[in-house]
Design an enzyme around this catalytic site. Structure first.
Site, PDB file in Angstrom:
ATOM      1  N   ASP A 121      20.614 -18.493 -22.022  1.00 17.26           N
ATOM      2  CA  ASP A 121      19.293 -18.195 -22.566  1.00 17.26           C
ATOM      3  C   ASP A 121      18.272 -19.035 -21.813  1.00 17.26           C
ATOM      4  O   ASP A 121      18.387 -20.266 -21.764  1.00 17.26           O
ATOM      5  CB  ASP A 121      19.239 -18.531 -24.058  1.00 17.26           C
ATOM      6  CG  ASP A 121      20.076 -17.575 -24.902  1.00 17.26           C
ATOM      7  OD1 ASP A 121      20.760 -16.714 -24.314  1.00 17.26           O
ATOM      8  OD2 ASP A 121      20.050 -17.692 -26.144  1.00 17.26           O
ATOM      9  N   ASP A 123      20.118  -5.934 -33.430  1.00 16.82           N
ATOM     10  CA  ASP A 123      20.313  -7.078 -34.311  1.00 16.82           C
ATOM     11  C   ASP A 123      20.204  -6.565 -35.741  1.00 16.82           C
ATOM     12  O   ASP A 123      19.286  -5.799 -36.050  1.00 16.82           O
ATOM     13  CB  ASP A 123      19.224  -8.131 -34.076  1.00 16.82           C
ATOM     14  CG  ASP A 123      19.149  -8.562 -32.610  1.00 16.82           C
ATOM     15  OD1 ASP A 123      20.176  -8.449 -31.915  1.00 16.82           O
ATOM     16  OD2 ASP A 123      18.071  -8.996 -32.174  1.00 16.82           O
TER      17      ASP A 123
END
Length: 246
Positions: free
Chosen positions: A8, A131
């Protein structure tokens, strides 16, 4: 089953966010290229990148480091990236740079026409990231829970021609509480395209549990915090997954 290490990116560094909060970031390295090379050397066969600044800005924000990562490992394994991908020009630029797959998340839910166009323009190279919390899709960095059922939406996107679905169970991501196997299997069973599990991988028992249901259509699992904090040894985990696959 593929274990896919996550890098990330925030401000050019490799970080992990807890529950998607930009102000709750742990910096693991200020040299993401070195991190990418490390995971390659540990036996990774795919790499997962997230442009966190890009996700919040709605456009690419870590281009220089992404280009460097692709220069280092792009020939050795496919690299997939999500965060800030909102138009076809961005996708084309990333694929030209050597990215194997782009991941479209919030934009797919908000502007499904864009996802449809992307699948038409770049067949086989578009992954959708969904998600969900309690089966309902969340968007905008998890800030908003929609009224879309994750399975219904995934089936619709499958019809568009997406390559696969990355499924993140929001209650678990970055919290080291185990993968939501039941929800992941339920989604995989409803689709003919592969599902990649994300969120909550904590130890080798999670790897064993996922491998036990791999045949339901679970192609891989993305792992982040666990491999950085040491609760999973990446090389050992990938070896275990390969052995369990027989």
């Amino acid at each position: 089953m593929l274990l896919i290490p996550a890098i990330d990116l925030k401000d050019g560094q490799c970080v992990r966010l807890r529950q998607g909060a930009m102000d709750d970031a742990t910096i693991f390295s200020d040299d993401p290229v070195k991190v990418a090379a490390h995971w390659r050397d540990q036996g990774a066969r795919r790499l997962h990148l997230v442009d966190l600044n890009g996700a919040f800005a709605g456009k690419p924000k870590n281009l220089a480091v992404i280009r460097d990562i692709l220069g280092e490992v792009g020939e050795d394994m496919p690299v997939q990236l999500g965060g800030g991908i909102r138009d076809l020009d961005t996708i084309e630029a990333y694929l030209d740079m050597g990215l194997a797959y782009v991941i479209i998340g919030t934009a797919a839910v908000k502007t499904p026409g864009f996802l449809h166009d992307a699948c038409d323009a770049f067949p086989g190279q578009v992954i959708v990231g969904l998600d969900a919390k309690d089966g309902m899709v969340a968007i905008d960095g998890w800030a908003k829970i929609t009224n879309h059922n994750v399975i219904d939406l995934a089936k619709r996107f499958e019809d568009y021609g997406v390559n696969s679905v990355i499924y993140t169970d929001i209650g678990r991501d970055g919290m080291m509480t185990g993968v939501n196997i039941e929800a992941t299997v339920k989604l995989a069973q409803a689709l003919t395209i592969p599902v990649i599990a994300s969120g909550g991988l904590t130890n080798l028992d999670d790897i064993r549990a996922l491998c036990a249901v791999e045949d339901e259509g679970i192609e891989g699992a993305i792992t982040g915090r666990a491999i950085y904090e040491g609760s999973i040894d990446f090389a050992a985990a990938q070896t275990l997954a390969d052995e369990l696959a027989g």
